[in-house]
Design an enzyme around this catalytic site. Structure first.
Site, PDB file in Angstrom:
ATOM      1  N   HIS A  24     104.992 -16.317 -82.132  1.00 46.62           N
ATOM      2  CA  HIS A  24     104.047 -15.407 -81.462  1.00 46.62           C
ATOM      3  C   HIS A  24     102.713 -15.263 -82.207  1.00 46.62           C
ATOM      4  CE1 HIS A  24     105.461 -12.155 -84.057  1.00 46.62           C
ATOM      5  NE2 HIS A  24     106.567 -11.951 -83.404  1.00 46.62           N
ATOM      6  N   HIS A  78     118.882  -5.906 -84.923  1.00 49.11           N
ATOM      7  CA  HIS A  78     117.501  -5.903 -84.405  1.00 49.11           C
ATOM      8  C   HIS A  78     117.499  -6.540 -83.019  1.00 49.11           C
ATOM      9  CE1 HIS A  78     113.221  -6.134 -84.303  1.00 49.11           C
ATOM     10  NE2 HIS A  78     113.038  -7.263 -84.957  1.00 49.11           N
ATOM     11  N   GLU A  80     114.806  -7.745 -81.310  1.00 53.31           N
ATOM     12  CA  GLU A  80     113.808  -8.781 -80.999  1.00 53.31           C
ATOM     13  C   GLU A  80     114.532 -10.080 -80.632  1.00 53.31           C
ATOM     14  OE1 GLU A  80     110.540  -9.084 -83.796  1.00 53.31           O
ATOM     15  OE2 GLU A  80     109.339 -10.153 -82.300  1.00 53.31           O
ATOM     16  N   ASP A  82     114.388 -13.174 -81.067  1.00 55.54           N
ATOM     17  CA  ASP A  82     114.755 -14.242 -82.002  1.00 55.54           C
ATOM     18  C   ASP A  82     116.127 -13.986 -82.625  1.00 55.54           C
ATOM     19  OD1 ASP A  82     113.295 -12.123 -83.204  1.00 55.54           O
ATOM     20  OD2 ASP A  82     112.808 -13.306 -84.970  1.00 55.54           O
ATOM     21  N   HIS A 144     110.902  -3.643 -88.442  1.00 52.96           N
ATOM     22  CA  HIS A 144     109.603  -3.281 -87.933  1.00 52.96           C
ATOM     23  C   HIS A 144     109.618  -2.837 -86.479  1.00 52.96           C
ATOM     24  CE1 HIS A 144     108.728  -7.336 -85.844  1.00 52.96           C
ATOM     25  NE2 HIS A 144     109.988  -7.376 -86.252  1.00 52.96           N
ATOM     26  N   ASP A 163     114.914  -8.683 -90.720  1.00 52.41           N
ATOM     27  CA  ASP A 163     113.587  -9.271 -90.964  1.00 52.41           C
ATOM     28  C   ASP A 163     113.087  -9.025 -92.399  1.00 52.41           C
ATOM     29  OD1 ASP A 163     113.125 -10.505 -88.521  1.00 52.41           O
ATOM     30  OD2 ASP A 163     112.204  -8.742 -87.637  1.00 52.41           O
ATOM     31  N   TYR A 191     105.112 -13.818 -94.693  1.00 56.60           N
ATOM     32  CA  TYR A 191     105.915 -13.077 -93.716  1.00 56.60           C
ATOM     33  C   TYR A 191     105.603 -11.581 -93.795  1.00 56.60           C
ATOM     34  CZ  TYR A 191     109.814 -11.834 -90.783  1.00 56.60           C
ATOM     35  OH  TYR A 191     110.563 -11.345 -89.739  1.00 56.60           O
ATOM     36  N   HIS A 222     115.695 -14.521 -91.604  1.00 58.39           N
ATOM     37  CA  HIS A 222     114.871 -15.736 -91.589  1.00 58.39           C
ATOM     38  C   HIS A 222     114.815 -16.311 -93.002  1.00 58.39           C
ATOM     39  CE1 HIS A 222     113.239 -14.903 -87.591  1.00 58.39           C
ATOM     40  NE2 HIS A 222     112.899 -13.687 -87.984  1.00 58.39           N
TER      41      HIS A 222
HETATM   42 FE1  FEO Z   1     111.504  -8.827 -85.607  1.00 54.62          FE
HETATM   43 FE2  FEO Z   1     112.759 -11.835 -86.655  1.00 54.62          FE
HETATM   44  O1  FEO Z   1     112.369 -10.480 -85.431  1.00 54.62           O
END
Ligand code: FEO
Length: 394
Positions: A24, A78, A80, A82, A144, A163, A191, A222
């Protein structure tokens, strides 16, 4: 597939997206991983899933260890996509599994996937008994997203931090000490700068909240798993959360016919003469996210743009909007640039820098058409004076 074990019965089962170059708007030259972990105990627990197109890779890694139908819990740290968009695929294979998450996570999952899974809502300090091991939950709202949470496996002292502490890096070596530490730390800083920088106060609070935990491994969602450099990355997060800076200035500019570029180079000379480290980025040749990685620890930010149609060049406009959203702290800045007539680009730059939380430390330096020798000297002096201010700024 190769089994990657963090501790006996605790496996990495995530996906490695070697070809992802844009997350993104964040450029990812080393690719992206979506980390998911499987705990095999009397109960089987999956920590997070992956991005939907990689559901097959996740299921293949799980199937090499256990039958996915045996999963009892899917902890969703989380929402999100991903990390959660493969959840429907997992739940199709393990329909009896409970989805363990915060209340904010539940509402997010319902809205994203319109499926009413068997949810188990957890709060700060709640514990999930897996048999021989216990998983404790630490909601970290706005780190976040509102639903963000970390999970801690008490017996193995593993923090599944989602994250936080992540990096966008693909490697066949899953642990920090198996990789070039400078590369891993750079990607961790990039990051932080691009994802977590607006939440510095929350980062500081979360570090205090997690400080009593003995931690042997940090397993983020990640990048590589931290097992040898935990104190290094935690210490960096402490510094970044508090907005600590070093005596460094990042100059970012774009130029129409080369005059603003010449200004930038003489300003850089002035900074160097002041004894300050300067870094120069031409916006049309750089990415926002690599620039923000440099800005993270810089004490000074100088933004240059030619004036076009009474404002800045669009490349610089995009950077300033991005910077404003990331909320810098502890930095001083100023604007510069060349113009033909009017010369009002700096007003937009200054407004945006102030909006980003940057203290303006000098009046904008402007040059009409191309710099003559007197103006070249002024550019050098501008850099020298700004460098001195950087040295004086705590
Ligand atoms: Fe906030 Fe890796 O997603």
């Amino acid at each position: 597939m190769n089994k990657i074990e963090l501790a006996p019965g605790v496996y990495f089962v995530g996906a490695v997206d070697w070809n992802q170059r844009d997350f993104h708007g964040y450029n990812t030259p080393r690719g992206v991983t979506y980390n998911s972990y499987l705990i095999v105990d009397e109960k089987i627990c999956l920590i997070d899933t992956v991005k939907a197109p990689f559901a097959a890779e996740l299921l293949e890694r799980i199937s090499d260890i256990i039958d996915p139908a045996k999963i009892d819990y899917v902890v969703t740290n989380h929402v999100e996509p991903d990390h959660s968009s493969a959840l429907p695929a997992i739940m199709a294979r393990a329909p009896q599994a409970k989805v363990v998450l915060t209340e904010q996570g539940r509402s997010g999952i319902l809205k994203h996937y319109q499926q009413n899974f068997d949810f188990q809502i957890v709060q700060e300090g709640d514990v999930l008994d897996l048999g021989h091991r216990r998983l404790r939950f630490f909601p970290l709202p706005m780190l976040h997203w509102p639903d963000s949470m970390a999970s801690y496996l008490e017996e193995d002292q593993i923090l599944f931090s989602n994250d936080a502490f992540g990096q966008h890096i693909c490697t066949t070596k899953p642990f920090d000490d198996e990789n070039n530490l400078a590369d891993v730390m750079y990607e961790a800083s990039k990051y932080y700068a691009n994802i977590l920088m607006p939440f510095g106060k929350i980062v500081t609070k979360a570090l205090a909240q997690l400080k009593p935990l003995p931690i042997k491994i940090i397993a983020p969602s990640h990048g590589v798993v931290w097992r040898s450099h935990i104190s290094d990355i935690v210490s960096k997060y402490a510094d970044w959360g508090q907005g600590k800076t070093v005596k460094k200035v990042v100059i970012v500019y774009d130029t129409m016919w080369g005059s603003t570029e010449r200004m930038a180079r003489y300003i850089l000379d002035g900074l160097a003469a002041a004894g300050v480290t300067g870094t120069l980025f031409k916006m049309s040749a750089s990415t926002r996210s690599e620039i923000m990685a440099e800005v993270l620890e810089a004490r000074g930010v100088l933004i240059g743009s030619s004036t076009i149609n009474t404002s800045v060049l669009p490349t610089i406009g995009g950077l300033l909007i991005y910077m404003k959203g990331l909320k810098l702290s502890g930095k001083i800045g100023a604007a510069f640039g060349a113009y033909g007539w009017g010369g009002t680009a700096h007003t937009f730059t200054e407004e945006m820098l102030k909006g980003a939380g940057v203290e303006l430390a000098a009046s904008a330096l402007r040059v009409q058409w191309t710099p003559n020798q007197d103006e070249i000297d002024k550019c050098f002096q501008f850099g020298l004076d700004f460098g001195k201010r950087v040295l004086e700024t705590p």
